[in-house]
Design an enzyme around this catalytic site. Structure first.
Site, short mmCIF file in Angstrom:
data_model
loop_
_atom_site.label_atom_id
_atom_site.label_comp_id
_atom_site.label_asym_id
_atom_site.label_seq_id
_atom_site.Cartn_x
_atom_site.Cartn_y
_atom_site.Cartn_z
CE LYS A 78 -4.82 -59.33 50.23
NZ LYS A 78 -4.19 -58.01 50.01
CB SER A 158 -6.59 -56.04 47.51
OG SER A 158 -5.33 -56.20 48.16
CB SER A 182 -4.05 -53.48 49.41
OG SER A 182 -4.44 -53.13 48.11
#
Length: 495
Positions: A78, A158, A182
């Site tokens: 990420k 997210s 998330s």
């Protein structure tokens, strides 16, 4: 084998150790899949040369008999994790051009174990969002479709890029972060497994901060066993993170027996929300029955302060974001606005932050600054902190009564279409976190497990919440649920 990218971590690890495949072959299969998946917009900084270099080094380690569990396994990272020599923007324009000279502790742990980085993954800007629509890179797209529709769906947020990449077999697994759901919400939206460990299990050092008392890293994988394998490598005590727990990290995979006979699973009445879709309610009931058949004792419990969780979260998280994001001012690193003749430092701050931050980040910074301001600090921020303490005590009371884990829905719906909530009241988007934020406020471990499909063929997930520091027991309960649910659906390739 052209389908090596479809393997999970455990399968691939065993093939590597048996000499049936090499890390270079695994990595090349993933890189080929990534090249053909531009429509998903999951990977935003590709690192193919680094990946092949790491894979070759992993193959040498495996041949020499020095093969930790994650050795040679290709991952996506990420964009919130700082990676040495590789752009790390947190999907924000204000960090355009930022290339860290250091490695986050979590990624360092993975690379020390021989894991391979394929590239950086899309996300909501500064991890603020539930649909991956606030990214400077553009929307990440789910590999799933609704029935026969062509509507592009959100992979959640997210950690949307991570979810999309794992579900589409672009990588074997990915890192995610979870501040209010998330990891778990996107995992549920795309039919994969995602675990947020206890706050303090994984170091936050080198992870771009959103809300420091809530943020926690975790793995996003194709199944529960893979989550156990990857989580063990990600976890460690880190002196560089003052909130890092100095606790031994157990062998989580060894705890996956699937035996939950005699375990007490709590069902909180407060999670029965008004207006909850019938399909979510039915799946939750099915989950209860699955665990009961597996030998668990199902008990009704009460978490009375649940209804205050979202308001408390959306005071605390923006307040901490306001403080954390004050460092992005155009002075030291990242983007700096072009100044007009006569502009001073105040204008530089204002223009840089106005240009560099997206609308959702601006909204949360403004809310956070407001609730921390003189005259409102006690009325909002301190009150939210007191509510947080009550929410934490609710869980403590339930666990003190002998409950081993808590079963809830993971999301209030299946994945929605990109753009369907963009122009809506932001509160509607925030409601996606209704089942997950309590876990972050209480600092507990939580895991989302795919458990079924809705009427339009989209994945639905269930969430299990565990006792603090008992991720092994939580993973085992999730493993039992996974075995009972038997979820094997994969998205039909359209990209």
């Amino acid at each position: 084998m052209s389908d090596l990218n479809t393997l999970g971590l455990a399968e691939a690890r065993d093939k590597l150790r048996n000499g049936n495949v090499t890390s270079v072959e695994l990595t090349e299969a993933c890189l080929t899949a990534i090249e053909g998946a531009g429509a998903l917009n999951a990977f935003v900084h590709n690192t193919p040369e680094l990946a092949i270099e790491q894979a070759k080094a992993a193959d040498l380690r495996i041949k020499a008999g020095d093969a930790p569990d994650m050795c040679g396994l290709p991952l996506g990272i990420k964009d919130l994790f700082c990676t040495k020599g590789v752009p790390s923007q947190a999907a924000s324009g204000i960090l355009n051009g930022f290339v860290p000279g250091y490695e986050s502790t979590v990624t360092q742990n993975l690379f020390d174990a021989g894991a391979v980085m394929l590239g950086k993954l899309n996300m909501d800007e500064f991890a603020m969002g539930s649909s991956n629509e606030t990214s400077v890179y553009g929307n990440a797209v789910s590999p799933w479709r609704r029935g026969n529709e062509e509507t592009a769906l959100t992979p959640g947020g997210s950690s949307g890029g991570s979810a999309s990449a794992v579900a589409a077999d672009l990588c074997l697994a990915a890192t995610g972060t979870d501040t209010g759901g998330s990891i778990r919400q996107p995992a549920a939206f795309v039919g994969i497994t995602g675990i947020k460990p206890t706050y303090g299990r994984c170091s936050r050092w080198g992870v771009v901060a959103f809300a420091s008392s809530l943020d926690q890293a975790g793995p996003m994988t194709k199944n529960v066993r893979d989550a156990a394998i990857m989580l063990e490598t990600m976890c460690s005590h880190d002196p560089k993170d003052s909130t890092s727990a100095d606790l031994a990290v157990p062998n989580f995979e060894a705890m996956l027996t699937g035996d939950i006979r005699g375990k007490k699973i709590g069902i909180p009445k407060e999670y029965q929300m008004d207006g909850m879709p019938a399909e979510i309610d039915a799946l939750w009931a099915e989950g209860r029955e699955m665990l009961k058949v597996a030998g668990a004792e199902i008990v009704d419990i009460s978490l009375p302060h649940t209804k205050y969780a979202l308001p408390a979260y959306y005071v605390i998280a923006p307040a901490e974001a306001s403080s954390n994001l004050a460092r992005y001012d155009g002075v030291r690193y990242g983007q700096r606005a072009t100044l007009a003749q006569g502009d001073g430092i105040t204008e530089m701050y204002e223009k840089t932050r106005a240009e560099g931050f997206g609308h959702e980040v601006q909204r949360r910074v403004m809310v956070g600054t407001y609730v921390l301001s003189a005259g409102f600090y006690d009325a909002y921020y301190n009150r939210a902190r007191r509510v947080r303490a009550l929410i934490k005590k609710d869980f403590e009371d339930v666990f003190a009564q002998g409950v081993d884990a808590i079963l809830t829905p993971a999301t209030p719906s299946a994945a929605f279409g990109l753009g369907e909530m963009t122009d809506a009241d932001p509160v509607k988007m925030y409601l996606n976190d209704v089942f997950t934020v309590t876990v972050n406020l209480a600092g507990l471990p939580g895991i989302a497990v795919p458990a079924g499909l809705d009427s339009q063929g989209l994945p639905l997930g269930l969430q299990l919440i565990g006792r603090p520091w008992e991720e092994g027991d939580l993973l085992n309960a999730a493993y039992a649920l996974e075995q009972a649910a038997g979820f094997v659906a994969k998205p039909q390739k359209w990209w």
